[in-house]
Design an enzyme around this catalytic site. Structure first.
Site, PDB file in Angstrom:
ATOM      1  N   HIS A 285      56.375 -31.733  -3.092  1.00 34.53           N
ATOM      2  CA  HIS A 285      57.181 -31.013  -2.097  1.00 34.53           C
ATOM      3  C   HIS A 285      57.716 -31.959  -1.023  1.00 34.53           C
ATOM      4  CE1 HIS A 285      58.535 -27.033  -1.404  1.00 34.53           C
ATOM      5  NE2 HIS A 285      57.713 -26.676  -0.446  1.00 34.53           N
TER       6      HIS A 285
ATOM      7  N   ASN B  40      59.218 -24.260   5.264  1.00 33.49           N
ATOM      8  CA  ASN B  40      59.971 -23.012   5.426  1.00 33.49           C
ATOM      9  C   ASN B  40      60.540 -22.835   6.836  1.00 33.49           C
ATOM     10  OD1 ASN B  40      57.526 -22.541   6.619  1.00 33.49           O
ATOM     11  ND2 ASN B  40      57.160 -20.574   5.641  1.00 33.49           N
TER      12      ASN B  40
END
Length: 187
Positions: A19, A67
């Site tokens: 990620h 996010n």
């Protein structure tokens, strides 16, 4: 000024995970231009500035979680989505491959979703780094937040770094996309 964002999660436990390939690519780009990414007081990101052929770029690693990547928008009020290059992971691409394109949806990527919302547009250049899909019995979260032992993973970061440097050095989006958006990407 143009903004180059490498997406990832802050903290040592996330370093070099799938990620965080965006962080890795921006770090390599900074090293190429011999600048250091630094965190300034009261800012939610690390940054470095480079000027290439008269164009100023700010390399940024948001230190929010993925996010909430768009939260940095308030620190760059004069930057529109059209003035950004974003580097992030992409599960739909196999490790060792990248895709360079402009615009599109978030495709479910929460970091992109946050950027699109906060910068009020999706017309930025994206460099997607392939991380592949999780194997049987492995959750998406476990997949993206784990280290990638596949040797192709490093190749993807290296290719994305080269593509980013090419864009900053003046190659067109079309030239870079043609050079890197193939299975047999350049070494």
């Amino acid at each position: 000024m143009k903004l180059v964002l490498g997406l990832g999660n802050p903290g040592t436990k996330y370093e070099h995970t799938r990620h965080n390939v965006g962080f890795d690519v921006v770090s390599q780009c900074a090293a190429f231009f011999q600048v250091s990414l630094r965190k300034r007081c009261f800012h939610l990101y690390r940054q470095a500035s480079v000027e290439v052929e008269g164009v100023g770029y700010t390399l940024v690693q948001p230190l929010t979680y993925m996010n909430e990547s768009g939260k940095i928008a308030s620190d760059f009020p004069d930057v529109s989505a059209q003035d950004m290059i974003v580097v992030c992971d992409q599960m739909d691409l196999p490790p060792g491959t990248i895709r360079v394109r402009k615009g599109g949806s978030s495709a479910g990527h929460n970091g992109l979703k946050s950027l699109i919302s906060e910068f009020k547009g999706s017309g930025f250049i994206r460099i997607y780094v392939g991380i592949g899909r999780p194997g049987p019995g492995i959750s998406v979260i476990d997949h993206v937040l784990s280290l990638d032992s596949d040797p192709l993973a490093r190749k993807g970061v290296d290719l994305a770094s080269k593509a980013l440097v090419d864009l900053l050095q003046g190659k067109t989006l079309e030239e870079v996309a043609f050079a890197y958006n193939r299975r047999n990407s350049p070494q």
